[in-house]
Enzyme design. Structure first.
Site, PDB file in Angstrom:
ATOM      1  N   LYS A 130       0.871  -1.183   0.000  1.00 34.25           N
ATOM      2  CA  LYS A 130       0.000   0.000   0.000  1.00 34.25           C
ATOM      3  C   LYS A 130       0.898   1.220   0.000  1.00 34.25           C
ATOM      4  O   LYS A 130       2.029   1.170   0.495  1.00 34.25           O
ATOM      5  CB  LYS A 130      -0.890   0.016   1.245  1.00 34.25           C
ATOM      6  CG  LYS A 130      -2.122   0.877   1.093  1.00 34.25           C
ATOM      7  CD  LYS A 130      -3.227   0.190   0.299  1.00 34.25           C
ATOM      8  CE  LYS A 130      -4.385   1.124   0.027  1.00 34.25           C
ATOM      9  NZ  LYS A 130      -5.533   0.408  -0.580  1.00 34.25           N
ATOM     10  N   ASP A 170      -6.909   4.396  -4.780  1.00 31.05           N
ATOM     11  CA  ASP A 170      -7.599   4.206  -3.492  1.00 31.05           C
ATOM     12  C   ASP A 170      -8.236   5.563  -3.174  1.00 31.05           C
ATOM     13  O   ASP A 170      -8.436   6.374  -4.096  1.00 31.05           O
ATOM     14  CB  ASP A 170      -6.609   3.759  -2.402  1.00 31.05           C
ATOM     15  CG  ASP A 170      -7.301   3.315  -1.114  1.00 31.05           C
ATOM     16  OD1 ASP A 170      -7.915   2.242  -1.107  1.00 31.05           O
ATOM     17  OD2 ASP A 170      -7.259   4.054  -0.111  1.00 31.05           O
TER      18      ASP A 170
HETATM   19  P1  NDP Z   1     -12.786   7.783  -3.040  1.00 29.62           P
HETATM   20  O1  NDP Z   1     -11.740   8.765  -2.740  1.00 29.62           O
HETATM   21  O2  NDP Z   1     -13.264   7.632  -4.440  1.00 29.62           O
HETATM   22  O3  NDP Z   1     -14.062   8.035  -2.107  1.00 29.62           O
HETATM   23  C1  NDP Z   1     -13.943   8.027  -0.722  1.00 29.62           C
HETATM   24  C2  NDP Z   1     -15.268   8.458  -0.138  1.00 29.62           C
HETATM   25  O4  NDP Z   1     -15.206   8.285   1.279  1.00 29.62           O
HETATM   26  C3  NDP Z   1     -15.572   9.915  -0.371  1.00 29.62           C
HETATM   27  O5  NDP Z   1     -16.945  10.110  -0.449  1.00 29.62           O
HETATM   28  C4  NDP Z   1     -14.968  10.566   0.869  1.00 29.62           C
HETATM   29  O6  NDP Z   1     -15.527  11.810   1.212  1.00 29.62           O
HETATM   30  C5  NDP Z   1     -15.308   9.544   1.921  1.00 29.62           C
HETATM   31  N1  NDP Z   1     -14.347   9.634   3.007  1.00 29.62           N
HETATM   32  C6  NDP Z   1     -12.990   9.586   2.915  1.00 29.62           C
HETATM   33  N2  NDP Z   1     -12.430   9.748   4.123  1.00 29.62           N
HETATM   34  C7  NDP Z   1     -13.458   9.901   4.978  1.00 29.62           C
HETATM   35  C8  NDP Z   1     -13.523  10.114   6.365  1.00 29.62           C
HETATM   36  N3  NDP Z   1     -12.409  10.191   7.110  1.00 29.62           N
HETATM   37  N4  NDP Z   1     -14.763  10.210   6.936  1.00 29.62           N
HETATM   38  C9  NDP Z   1     -15.891  10.132   6.182  1.00 29.62           C
HETATM   39  N5  NDP Z   1     -15.878   9.946   4.843  1.00 29.62           N
HETATM   40  C10 NDP Z   1     -14.681   9.823   4.260  1.00 29.62           C
HETATM   41  O7  NDP Z   1     -12.231   6.382  -2.477  1.00 29.62           O
HETATM   42  P2  NDP Z   1     -12.701   4.905  -2.842  1.00 29.62           P
HETATM   43  O8  NDP Z   1     -14.151   4.872  -3.105  1.00 29.62           O
HETATM   44  O9  NDP Z   1     -11.760   4.375  -3.855  1.00 29.62           O
HETATM   45  O10 NDP Z   1     -12.369   4.136  -1.481  1.00 29.62           O
HETATM   46  C11 NDP Z   1     -13.323   4.005  -0.426  1.00 29.62           C
HETATM   47  C12 NDP Z   1     -12.909   2.880   0.493  1.00 29.62           C
HETATM   48  O11 NDP Z   1     -12.846   1.644  -0.265  1.00 29.62           O
HETATM   49  C13 NDP Z   1     -11.537   3.013   1.154  1.00 29.62           C
HETATM   50  O12 NDP Z   1     -11.563   2.394   2.426  1.00 29.62           O
HETATM   51  C14 NDP Z   1     -10.636   2.202   0.218  1.00 29.62           C
HETATM   52  O13 NDP Z   1      -9.476   1.770   0.878  1.00 29.62           O
HETATM   53  C15 NDP Z   1     -11.561   1.058  -0.121  1.00 29.62           C
HETATM   54  N6  NDP Z   1     -11.232   0.311  -1.328  1.00 29.62           N
HETATM   55  C16 NDP Z   1     -11.150   0.933  -2.535  1.00 29.62           C
HETATM   56  C17 NDP Z   1     -10.884   0.195  -3.673  1.00 29.62           C
HETATM   57  C18 NDP Z   1     -10.900   0.800  -5.035  1.00 29.62           C
HETATM   58  O14 NDP Z   1     -10.823   0.034  -6.011  1.00 29.62           O
HETATM   59  N7  NDP Z   1     -11.039   2.092  -5.196  1.00 29.62           N
HETATM   60  C19 NDP Z   1     -10.582  -1.251  -3.599  1.00 29.62           C
HETATM   61  C20 NDP Z   1     -10.786  -1.823  -2.271  1.00 29.62           C
HETATM   62  C21 NDP Z   1     -11.054  -1.041  -1.197  1.00 29.62           C
HETATM   63  P3  NDP Z   1     -14.675  13.166   0.992  1.00 29.62           P
HETATM   64  O15 NDP Z   1     -14.858  13.518  -0.425  1.00 29.62           O
HETATM   65  O16 NDP Z   1     -15.324  14.128   1.951  1.00 29.62           O
HETATM   66  O17 NDP Z   1     -13.247  12.865   1.363  1.00 29.62           O
END
Ligand code: NDP
Length: 451
Positions: A130, A170
């Site tokens: 990571k 991510d």
């Molecule tokens: P994005 O950046 O596309 O979206 C993240 C979302 O989560 C946004 O809406 C963001 O809001 C919100 N968010 C982030 N940090 C926080 C926080 N501290 N509190 C509340 N909301 C928060 O990321 P992904 O959709 O790619 O990833 C989401 C999750 O899925 C993560 O845990 C990631 O590790 C996991 N994941 C992702 C994969 C992928 O293929 N993308 C694969 C496997 C797991 P804001 O805009 O306000 O920051």
């Protein structure tokens, strides 16, 4: 837990905490795995003698570097870059890059550790890693994000490669960031290879990679629901997040006949009692991916929806909860609300979104519950499929990729059932995922000697 198992877990954790003080997310992730695999390790004492678990919890390599960049006003900024190369026993390191202000060494190590088990579960040959930075793309111009990505990659490129370490996206790293990172990698290394995944379709990306994590979450939830003779049809679904995983989890849940009533970001959540439809979903895609807006704007556009600033969506009654935002977003009080609201199934899209106390509440109440390392593995699995297509210089159709993804999610579910089912027929997906992921990596480490 029997006494020998408890003793093993506590003495292991005491050592880990002493070696890695203050890294609470890393401690949390390791404890969850050690609690599951300790009985297995005690059944096969050579694993204990060879200190396989100790080696798995010590990264093979950690790279920390300075990332200097200049904003549009000519001001200089310094961020910190990370790459944790956790385990390469079953394949080249593989894992996403996160750009978020909360990124630190503990979060990088927890994610790299989880990734090792997740990648093992996919059945594909990928080790665990990571990376990321405490830089947040939020509020930055495209030019600023590009300069940051170029500076970040100028150092990272020394440590990655298609047969060494293959990063992906991510939180905070989507198609735009992967483009800038790949462009700089190609420029510095003078090679066009599949060293990053999540690439654009015109330059080596795989069809369905953007959709894969969210779709996979729903395919996994389908399998879980089927163990109780249920499906998504007619169910109310609460989704957190509004990013990549949330967008496509919501989309697939809708396509499977469910009503998706919430989305969120770090400022609050929206509740739309009418549920998302095609038009509203398209609006969210534009809002988040093109205009980079905030989820509260949804409630301004659709007055039937209500925005709850500073809150999480877990108090909204539902049948299925899909946490797709970030780690530890379901705490004990949230879990109580989920149970009270009549939810029957919690399938994690994010990594470690549920605290150990919350998991205990959800499991005790008899809900179906799956950890992200199993249910969100469709993203990295499809990244693995992107690597395969890059290596053979071919492009598969969306149907072919979807068929692979569907099969992989079913196989992961079957592995969780194999190692997680108890005498009463209940499946403990945490135990199942951890043991299934562990065995393959452990055996590979034993085969490869003390390295
Ligand atoms: P994005 O950046 O596309 O979206 C993240 C979302 O989560 C946004 O809406 C963001 O809001 C919100 N968010 C982030 N940090 C926080 C926080 N501290 N509190 C509340 N909301 C928060 O990321 P992904 O959709 O790619 O990833 C989401 C999750 O899925 C993560 O845990 C990631 O590790 C996991 N994941 C992702 C994969 C992928 O293929 N993308 C694969 C496997 C797991 P804001 O805009 O306000 O920051």
């Amino acid at each position: 837990m029997t006494d020998p198992v408890k003793n093993y877990v506590e003495s292991f954790m005491a050592g880990l905490i002493a070696r890695n003080p203050g890294e609470k997310e890393f401690h949390q992730a390791v404890r969850e795995v050690v609690e599951s695999v300790a009985p297995y390790i005690l059944d096969y004492p050579y694993l204990k003698d060879l200190k396989i678990m100790e080696r798995m919890a010590e990264p093979e390599r950690v790279i920390i570097f300075r990332v200097p960049w200049m904003d549009d006003r000519g001001q200089v900024h310094i961020n910190r870059g990370f790459r944790v190369q956790m385990n390469s026993a079953i394949g080249p390191y593989k894992g996403g890059i996160r750009f978020h202000e909360s990124v630190n060494l503990s979060i990088m190590k927890f994610l790299a550790f989880e990734q090792t088990f997740k990648n093992s579960l996919t059945t594909l040959p990928m080790g665990g890693a990571k990376g990321g930075s405490d830089f947040s793309p939020r509020g930055k111009s495209d030019a600023e994000v590009m300069r940051f990505c170029q500076s970040f990659m100028t150092e990272l490129q020394r440590h990655i490669g298609q047969d060494t370490d293959v990063p992906a996206g991510d939180i905070g790293v989507g198609g735009r960031e992967i483009g800038y990172l790949f462009g700089q990698y190609k420029r510095l290394r003078d090679e066009f290879t599949g060293t990053l995944t999540g690439k654009g379709l015109a330059w080596g990306g795989s069809l369905l990679r953007p959709e894969a994590t969210g779709f996979g979450v729903c395919y996994f939830a389908q399998e879980m629901l089927a163990t109780r003779g249920q499906s998504f049809e007619g169910k109310t679904v609460v989704v957190s997040g509004a990013g990549n995983v949330a967008q496509y989890a919501a989309r697939k849940a809708m396509d499977l006949g469910a009503k998706v009533v919430t989305l969120s970001d770090s400022d609050g959540f929206i509740h739309d009692p009418d549920g998302l439809n095609e038009e509203k979903w398209n609006y969210v895609m534009q809002l988040k991916n093109i205009y980079r807006g905030r989820i509260k704007e949804y409630a301004e556009k659709y007055p039937n929806a209500k925005y709850y600033p500073g809150e999480r969506p877990w108090g909204i009654p539902c049948d299925i909860a899909l946490p797709c935002a970030t780690q530890n977003e379901i705490e004990a009080a949230d879990a109580e609300k989920i149970v009270k609201g009549g939810c029957g199934c919690v399938t994690e899209g994010a990594n470690m979104p549920t605290t150990p106390e919350a998991i205990a509440i959800i499991q005790k109440a008899g809900l179906l519950y799956s950890p992200g390392k199993a249910s969100n593995a469709g993203g990295v699995a499809t990244s693995g499929l992107e690597m395969t297509q890059n290596s053979i210089r071919q492009k598969w159709t969306a149907e072919e990729v979807d068929a692979h993804l569907h099969r992989i999610m079913s196989d992961i579910h079957a592995a969780c059932v194999k190692y997680g089912k108890d005498e009463s027929g209940n499946v403990n997906y945490v135990k199942g995922a951890n043991i299934a992921g562990f065995i393959k990596v452990a055996n590979a480490m034993v085969d490869q000697g003390l390295v």
